[in-house]
Design an enzyme around this catalytic site. Structure first.
Site, PDB file in Angstrom:
ATOM      1  CG  ASP A 158     -14.110 -30.723   2.078  1.00 17.18           C
ATOM      2  OD1 ASP A 158     -13.491 -31.780   2.309  1.00 17.18           O
ATOM      3  OD2 ASP A 158     -13.973 -30.064   1.038  1.00 17.18           O
ATOM      4  CG  ASP A 218     -14.958 -27.804  -2.252  1.00 19.34           C
ATOM      5  OD1 ASP A 218     -14.880 -28.697  -1.370  1.00 19.34           O
ATOM      6  OD2 ASP A 218     -14.259 -27.802  -3.286  1.00 19.34           O
ATOM      7  CG  ASP A 222      -8.009 -30.806  -0.028  1.00 20.61           C
ATOM      8  OD1 ASP A 222      -6.966 -30.146  -0.020  1.00 20.61           O
ATOM      9  OD2 ASP A 222      -8.070 -31.998   0.348  1.00 20.61           O
TER      10      ASP A 222
END
Length: 330
Positions: free
Chosen positions: A12, A210, A14
């Site tokens: 990922d 996250d 961001d």
């Protein structure tokens, strides 16, 4: 080391590689080390506001290895999903970025500017310039019978200043106005993960993210191993409480943890041991003989709770007690 068991990292962006325009500490160095270990790298992003080329350019500016071919985004997946639902040449209202409009056009659909043009489809993706009028146009078109696709449903997005509303928050606003739920193209659907793995012929990919509800759930849905990194939205505490479908295989503090030996989690007669920590479950409570500031204590707590509750459909936060506590928690 953790990464040695895998041939690809599906990362990922961001909250994992960057927050806003700035790199997250230790992330760039970790990504650059992957080649030394013969691990291919792909970026899996739900942010539909930029093209793969623009994302790659940003990554290169930060010092990360990147090319447009390594970026797999929800804008392309959303346009593809909409094209599967509508005939060629259908009118589509795009609520999102210029790149999202380009993606829709590439599938032979006609872009329109208003619900008054009677679009057969609506596609909604994140763009920081969106306003009330854009959301209202989407709502009017959906009420008129248009098929609705959301590129993703991330409620929040990490920025340098803090946590900001993401596309999912804007999608929820439209849904509240229309009482309709969209088709969703990006994570947690498995398409982007599987497409990346197939592109690079990876047989043992590791998904790192996250967010439990998109990255980890999506990686699990694809059938891949998952690792939660604690540099963005979710924490060790939220991982502990996670429903079964959103539980990661590994938890690391930052991307440098990919190059550390992951501690063995073992079942003993006294509970679950991870490193120096020992966790045991009694009803709705967990007792951890360990330091609250030590990530191994949380790993042990997660393993103990998950073993005791293997089929949990909803997030449940157990009571926790540590033999050593601190004010700040992982």
């Amino acid at each position: 080391m953790l990464i040695s068991g895998f041939d690809a990292l599906l990362a990922d962006l961001d909250g994992v590689v960057y927050a806003g325009n700035g790199a997250i500490p230790k992330a760039i160095e970790a990504l650059n080390r992957l080649q030394e270990h013969s691990v291919v790298l792909a970026y899996i992003t739900n942010n539909a506001s930029r093209s793969p080329g623009a994302v790659a350019e940003h990554l290169i500016q930060l010092g990360a290895p990147a090319s447009a071919e390594q970026v797999f985004g929800s804008a392309d997946a959303g346009a593809e999903l909409l094209a599967q639902e509508l005939p060629l040449g259908s009118k589509v209202l795009v609520v999102g970025s210029a790149y999202l409009r380009d993606c829709v056009s590439s599938f032979g659909m006609e872009i329109v500017a208003s619900h008054r043009d009677l679009p057969q489809g609506v596609i909604q993706g994140f763009d920081p310039s969106l306003g009330w009028k854009d959301l209202a146009e989407a709502a009017f078109a959906i009420q008129g019978g248009a098929i609705w696709v959301a590129t993703n449903t991330d409620r929040t997005i990490p920025r340098a200043e803090g946590i900001a509303p993401g596309n999912g928050s804007l999608v929820e606003a439209v849904s509240a106005a229309t009482n309709v739920q969209p088709l969703v193209a990006g994570k947690p659907e498995p398409l982007l993960f599987r497409r990346a793995a197939e592109t690079f012929e990876a047989t043992r990919p590791l998904v790192v993210g996250d967010r439990l509800d998109t990255d980890i759930l999506g990686g699990n849905n694809a059938g891949y191993n998952t690792v939660l990194v604690l540099t963005g939205i979710d924490s060790a505490r939220s991982a502990l409480a996670a429903r079964t479908a959103e539980r990661p295989d590994y938890i690391i503090a930052d991307l440098s943890g990919l190059y550390a030996d992951y501690p063995v989690v073992e079942v003993t007669g006294f509970g679950i041991r991870c490193g120096a920590a020992l966790a045991s479950v009694n009803g709705d409570a967990i007792t951890v003989n360990g330091d609250e500031a030590d990530l191994d204590s949380w790993r042990a707590a997660c393993a103990a709770w998950w073993l005791a509750h293997p089929h949990q459909e909803h997030a449940v936060e157990p009571k926790l007690s540590f033999s050593q506590t601190v004010a700040a928690k992982p």
